[in-house]
Design an enzyme around this catalytic site. Structure first.
Site, PDB file in Angstrom:
ATOM      1  N   ILE A  80       0.885  -1.119  -0.012  1.00  0.00           N
ATOM      2  CA  ILE A  80      -0.013   0.154  -0.023  1.00  0.00           C
ATOM      3  C   ILE A  80       0.817   1.170  -0.035  1.00  0.00           C
ATOM      4  CG2 ILE A  80      -1.682   1.138   1.268  1.00  0.00           C
ATOM      5  CD1 ILE A  80      -2.539  -1.430   0.042  1.00  0.00           C
ATOM      6  N   THR A  81       2.132   1.119   0.473  1.00  0.00           N
ATOM      7  CA  THR A  81       2.901   2.279   0.785  1.00  0.00           C
ATOM      8  C   THR A  81       2.905   3.097  -0.456  1.00  0.00           C
ATOM      9  OG1 THR A  81       4.072   0.809   2.284  1.00  0.00           O
ATOM     10  CG2 THR A  81       5.105   2.863   1.444  1.00  0.00           C
ATOM     11  N   GLU A 121      -4.962   5.965 -16.658  1.00  0.00           N
ATOM     12  CA  GLU A 121      -4.693   7.275 -16.570  1.00  0.00           C
ATOM     13  C   GLU A 121      -3.360   7.522 -17.711  1.00  0.00           C
ATOM     14  OE1 GLU A 121      -4.605   7.387 -12.591  1.00  0.00           O
ATOM     15  OE2 GLU A 121      -2.273   7.188 -12.458  1.00  0.00           O
ATOM     16  N   HIS A 178      -0.338  11.150  -8.829  1.00  0.00           N
ATOM     17  CA  HIS A 178       0.635   9.907  -8.865  1.00  0.00           C
ATOM     18  C   HIS A 178       2.015   9.962  -9.477  1.00  0.00           C
ATOM     19  CE1 HIS A 178      -3.350   7.602  -8.726  1.00  0.00           C
ATOM     20  NE2 HIS A 178      -3.089   7.582  -7.827  1.00  0.00           N
TER      21      HIS A 178
END
Lengths: 304, 402
Positions: free
Chosen positions: A96-97, A213, A251
């Site tokens: 998840i980091t 994306e 991101h």
């Protein structure tokens, strides 16, 4: 049925005693995830959330038979946590980091070649296999109350759009087999194609939703793969049609670099493969429903 | 994170990569005395973090110290607009003075992350001094590329092969190799995202012998690794960032300033992009990208909303949050605080769903503020565009109000 993990998957939580790890361990347990142990170096022998805590993944897996882990370790130690999961012989690791140094991930990815570990993430929401009567498997941080067990596989680079999509599908009565967030980093574990292959092999997944994306060419590869190999209808959404070039859109991997990786490129690649692309994110569910009706699969995909 | 040319060249010096003799100056007087110390014809280069400085008038050739002072006076304090800065430009607070060199050829050398190959890529070309993307588009055969195994690292033989391929003179192949190895060492030790020498120039050294020197230097760093690179993090020059982006960065927000008329406050990078796209679809232009982060509390949302309010040209704001982990009621409270604090009359449409949304919507309705609630993103985008249009109509026809 599902991909990667199900209600019987035994899971250890790496970084269970941190604030983030603790909070989400409780939520995953509530969902029905079979968490069997936690790992925090130096806290072996303790108990957390009613689970035994070990110093290492190898000890935890040896004592409990766990085959999967979820990582909530901060960025400085997260790459090492993935290596540890691989060396302990786990089959699946969900990281998840966010903000793991890129060069750490380059070495991790190189090390994982030829290993049996499948890495999901980092910098993603994890994966969920929805189940009934508290029998699901949630590995990561997706909200637990949006899922409906069923036959649509969801794969996405974005956490927030995964939640949106699942909610739309569930509201329309269309259930999901598994939902996988592959993460927003440029260097990641499973890519779109890896997850699509897994969905193709799962007889209970009838249709696919792909959420991409700007940045990189994973969506183009996915479009080519779907055209060549997929027997299942798919729809897509691509975020960032209005993103300016050269700017990182949240991101680490969402950046149009040297004019490459634009939304237009990706939409064109998907459209060329006959994959309908939703115009706005809140039309993903409706786009899938329409496509399923056309392909005569709508009724089969409705949850009873 | 990017740094200035003079800072990158200081790192180059530390790693043994040859750069021209140079000094920085922040005032014309400093520039004049630096010129006196350096001697001879000099280039005076504006220090802004963007390419295209030459064409934008940011690089001046001077022969004497007074000329250097004048050139510095013309550049310092100015806002330089290059093809990479956009219309806002970037302020010049320092100039770099360097000895002007007689260049007989220009090469290109860079290191970056190739995310498809999942390796660091070394790119070299015999055609330096111009935009490498232009070379790549027009003459791709002139670009050589080596992907580097992260465990083995870059090896001397790979650089020798490259040297031959891009036409480095035989007597300089060893120097080229040592520059390449040093560049890779810098890249890995300092967690770089990009290092570029363009041009790597063929010049005569002090003894009249040919030598390679890094005439320009560009360095970008992995933001995720700054926690273990405090010396690099300290090089950040806030003045080079768009002011609102710098403010947002300090507040821990992912933010990009854009030119449009509709601001958007969103949690989650993917949903934020989707929101921008929906605004465009309904005839607006996104004024910003903003991902607040899923642990947003009231003060984070308030700060985020205030940053958007400060964005010039904003005519309306669309808030779009799906509460999974996020408490949407905290977001709503932040929006209300910001609107109250600024007595803002701007049209605002809020779409909140998920965790805490019933409470959030009640807070907004009870606030007495002019905030409209939307049930979906599409509805929200449509609503905000209508509200902005009607607001404009009122403004442009003041007589109609009377």
């Amino acid at each position: 049925m599902s991909i990667l993990a199900d209600e019987n998957t035994k899971v250890v939580i790496q970084g269970i005693t941190g604030a983030h790890g603790l909070k989400h361990t409780r939520l995953m347990l509530d969902f029905g995830t079979k968490i069997v142990a936690g790992v925090t170096p130096g806290k072996g022998g303790g108990v957390c959330c009613g689970l035994p805590v070990f110093d290492t993944v190898r000890e935890a897996a040896g004592a409990t038979g766990a085959t999967a882990s979820v990582i909530f370790v901060p960025p400085a130690g997260a790459a090492e946590a993935i290596l540890e999961a691989a060396d302990a012989g786990l089959a699946l690791c969900v990281c998840i980091t966010e903000n793991i140094p890129v060069q750490d991930m380059l070495r991790v990815k190189h090390y994982l070649r030829g290993k049996s570990l499948r890495l999901v993430g980092p910098n993603g929401p994890g994966l969920v296999t929805a189940g009934v009567n508290g029998k699901g498997c949630k590995l990561g941080i997706m909200p637990g109350d949006i899922h409906l067990p069923g036959h649509v596989g969801v794969v996405s680079r974005s956490g927030s759009l995964t939640y949106e999509t699942i909610k739309q599908l569930s509201r329309a009565g269309i259930g999901q087999s598994s939902s996988v967030g592959i993460g927003g980093d440029p260097i990641r574990g499973l890519n779109f194609v890896d997850v699509l292959e897994a969905f193709e092999a799962d007889p209970e997944t009838y249709a696919l939703v792909l959420i991409g994306e700007i940045g990189g060419n994973g969506e183009q590869e996915a479009a080519a793969w779907l055209r060549e190999h997929s027997s299942k209808p798919a729809v897509a959404f691509i975020g960032g049609r209005t993103a300016p070039p050269g700017k990182r859109m949240g991101h680490a991997g969402a950046v149009i670099a040297g004019g490459k990786g634009t939304a237009a490129e990706k939409v064109a690649a998907l459209a060329a493969g006959g994959i309908p692309v939703a115009e706005t994110s809140d039309l993903i569910g409706a786009t899938l429903a329409g496509h399923l009706q056309k392909r005569g699969l709508y009724a089969k995909c409705l949850a009873r | 994170m990017n740094i200035h040319e003079y800072q990158a060249k200081e790192l180059f010096r530390q790693y043994g990569i040859p750069v021209p003799d140079g000094l920085t100056a922040a005032t014309p007087e400093e520039a004049e005395s630096a010129a006196l110390r350096l001697g001879g014809p000099l280039v005076v280069k504006a220090q802004v973090q963007a390419g295209g400085r030459g064409q934008a008038g940011g690089v001046k050739l001077v022969r004497t110290p007074p000329e250097a002072g004048n050139a510095a006076a013309a550049l310092l304090g100015r806002v330089l607009r290059t093809r990479q800065t956009g219309a806002a430009g970037k302020p010049v607070h320092q100039v770099l003075l360097e000895k002007a060199l007689d260049i007989s050829h220009e090469y290109y050398l860079s290191l970056s992350i190739d995310s498809a190959a999942e390796q660091v890529a070394l790119v070299a070309s015999g055609e330096g001094g111009m935009d490498i993307e232009e070379v790549a588009a027009g003459r791709p055969e002139r670009i050589c590329r080596v992907n580097i195994d992260p465990f083995i690292g870059l090896r001397a033989y790979q650089l020798l092969e490259l040297a031959g391929a891009i036409g480095i003179p035989p007597s300089l192949k060893r120097q080229f190799t040592s520059i390449g190895l040093a560049l890779y060492r810098l890249f890995t030790e300092k967690d770089c995202a990009m290092l570029e020498i363009n041009p790597l120039a063929l010049v005569e050294n002090g003894e009249g012998k040919p030598a390679l020197v890094a005439l320009d230097a560009k360095a970008g760093f992995d933001a995720g690794a700054l926690f273990r690179q405090p010396d690099i993090a300290a090089l950040r020059d806030r003045a080079q960032e768009p002011p609102l982006e710098a403010r947002a960065f300090d507040a821990g927000l992912n933010y990009v300033s854009l030119k449009g008329n509709i601001g958007c406050l969103v949690i989650g990078a993917g949903l934020a992009m989707a929101t921008m796209d929906a605004i465009k679809l309904f005839g607006g232009e996104p004024g910003n990208f903003l991902d607040c982060g899923s642990n947003s509390k009231t003060e984070d949302s308030r700060e985020a909303f205030e940053i958007i309010l400060a964005e010039p040209g904003i005519e309306g704001i669309l808030v779009n949050v799906f509460g999974g982990i996020t408490q949407t009621d905290l977001v709503a409270a932040g929006v209300i605080e910001a609107l109250r604090r600024h007595r803002e009359q701007l049209p605002v449409v809020v779409r909140l769903e998920g965790t805490g949304s019933a409470e959030a919507n009640r807070l907004l309705l009870d606030s007495g503020l002019n905030v409209q609630l939307a049930g979906s993103l599409t509805e929200g985008a449509e609503m905000i565009m209508k509200l902005v249009a009607s607001q404009k109509g009122r403004k442009s026809r003041p007589g109609a109000m009377l």
